[in-house]
Scaffold this motif. Sequence first.
Motif, mmCIF file in Angstrom:
data_model
loop_
_atom_site.group_PDB
_atom_site.id
_atom_site.type_symbol
_atom_site.label_atom_id
_atom_site.label_comp_id
_atom_site.label_asym_id
_atom_site.label_seq_id
_atom_site.Cartn_x
_atom_site.Cartn_y
_atom_site.Cartn_z
ATOM 1 N N THR A 1 92.655 -125.441 20.188
ATOM 2 C CA THR A 1 94.469 -125.118 19.499
ATOM 3 C C THR A 1 93.853 -125.060 17.631
ATOM 4 O O THR A 1 93.324 -125.921 17.117
ATOM 5 N N LEU A 2 94.108 -123.414 16.654
ATOM 6 C CA LEU A 2 93.798 -123.781 15.676
ATOM 7 C C LEU A 2 95.309 -124.138 14.831
ATOM 8 O O LEU A 2 95.904 -123.837 15.107
ATOM 9 N N ASP B 1 96.475 -129.058 3.958
ATOM 10 C CA ASP B 1 95.531 -128.754 3.256
ATOM 11 C C ASP B 1 94.466 -128.196 4.035
ATOM 12 O O ASP B 1 93.770 -127.543 3.700
ATOM 13 N N GLY B 2 94.589 -127.883 4.835
ATOM 14 C CA GLY B 2 93.874 -126.701 5.512
ATOM 15 C C GLY B 2 93.458 -126.434 7.351
ATOM 16 O O GLY B 2 95.258 -125.827 7.270
ATOM 17 N N ILE B 3 92.929 -126.396 8.230
ATOM 18 C CA ILE B 3 92.563 -125.838 9.587
ATOM 19 C C ILE B 3 92.413 -126.735 10.626
ATOM 20 O O ILE B 3 91.099 -127.409 10.357
ATOM 21 N N LEU B 4 93.120 -127.847 11.393
ATOM 22 C CA LEU B 4 93.212 -128.100 11.787
ATOM 23 C C LEU B 4 92.799 -128.070 13.422
ATOM 24 O O LEU B 4 93.336 -127.032 14.276
ATOM 25 N N VAL B 5 91.667 -128.477 13.680
ATOM 26 C CA VAL B 5 91.238 -127.956 15.009
ATOM 27 C C VAL B 5 90.861 -129.035 15.919
ATOM 28 O O VAL B 5 90.695 -130.170 15.472
ATOM 29 N N LEU C 1 89.329 -131.256 10.581
ATOM 30 C CA LEU C 1 90.372 -131.140 9.613
ATOM 31 C C LEU C 1 89.085 -130.117 8.777
ATOM 32 O O LEU C 1 88.155 -130.649 8.034
ATOM 33 N N TYR C 2 89.807 -128.488 8.261
ATOM 34 C CA TYR C 2 87.837 -127.819 7.928
ATOM 35 C C TYR C 2 89.337 -127.921 6.767
ATOM 36 O O TYR C 2 90.856 -127.246 6.423
ATOM 37 N N ALA D 1 83.105 -133.203 4.366
ATOM 38 C CA ALA D 1 84.750 -132.799 4.609
ATOM 39 C C ALA D 1 83.535 -131.120 4.929
ATOM 40 O O ALA D 1 82.918 -130.710 4.826
ATOM 41 N N HIS D 2 84.763 -130.818 5.981
ATOM 42 C CA HIS D 2 84.783 -128.792 6.535
ATOM 43 C C HIS D 2 84.950 -128.651 5.910
ATOM 44 O O HIS D 2 86.222 -129.156 5.675
ATOM 45 N N TYR D 3 84.638 -126.921 5.820
ATOM 46 C CA TYR D 3 85.730 -126.167 4.522
ATOM 47 C C TYR D 3 86.159 -124.772 5.374
ATOM 48 O O TYR D 3 84.852 -124.352 6.149
ATOM 49 N N VAL D 4 86.759 -123.828 5.236
ATOM 50 C CA VAL D 4 87.048 -122.678 5.485
ATOM 51 C C VAL D 4 86.820 -121.606 4.849
ATOM 52 O O VAL D 4 86.378 -122.036 3.550
ATOM 53 N N VAL D 5 85.919 -121.464 4.576
ATOM 54 C CA VAL D 5 85.184 -120.344 3.870
ATOM 55 C C VAL D 5 84.954 -119.001 4.108
ATOM 56 O O VAL D 5 84.890 -118.997 5.936
#
Length: 163
Positions: free
Chosen positions: A52-53, A58-62, A92-93, A104-108
Amino acid sequence: MRKITELVLNTHELSRRAGELKQVRHTVGAPADLGVEMVGVLENSPIELDLTLQSAGDGILVTGTAKAHLNGSCVRCLNTFEYDASFNITQLYYYPGRETDEDAHYVVDDQIDLDPALREAIVLELPINPLCLPQCYGLCCECGFNLNENPEHNHRDTPTAAR
């Protein structure tokens, strides 16, 4: 430019409004080197993702699970073994521009790369000293016989050399 793989997911459909959801049920081929020395997932073997995304502030939780088939070698008797396992993923991205720590991981470009999260979920849960059986007896220290085949194996009746 980011390399597109099965583990890179497009998140464009998720707006930045908190609570927006996207379900992902997908089977992917395992990336190389997904494991530790004695146990792991063979490259390109199927991994079933049920994720589930969720758009968060602050971002997208997977969140979700990854099911994989593991192959390994027992540290006591050296026999090979295999079994299916399920691993929990929670990552969390962050959206770009967010100041975070270096791990940290990011949405790119509206995409998230699941490879690091998958590795963390699986590799950190693998046993350091895997066993083929919970009560593996190992090998005879004198002759190397697999004691799982006969736990009563011994060398008491072996004739001693002449002195």
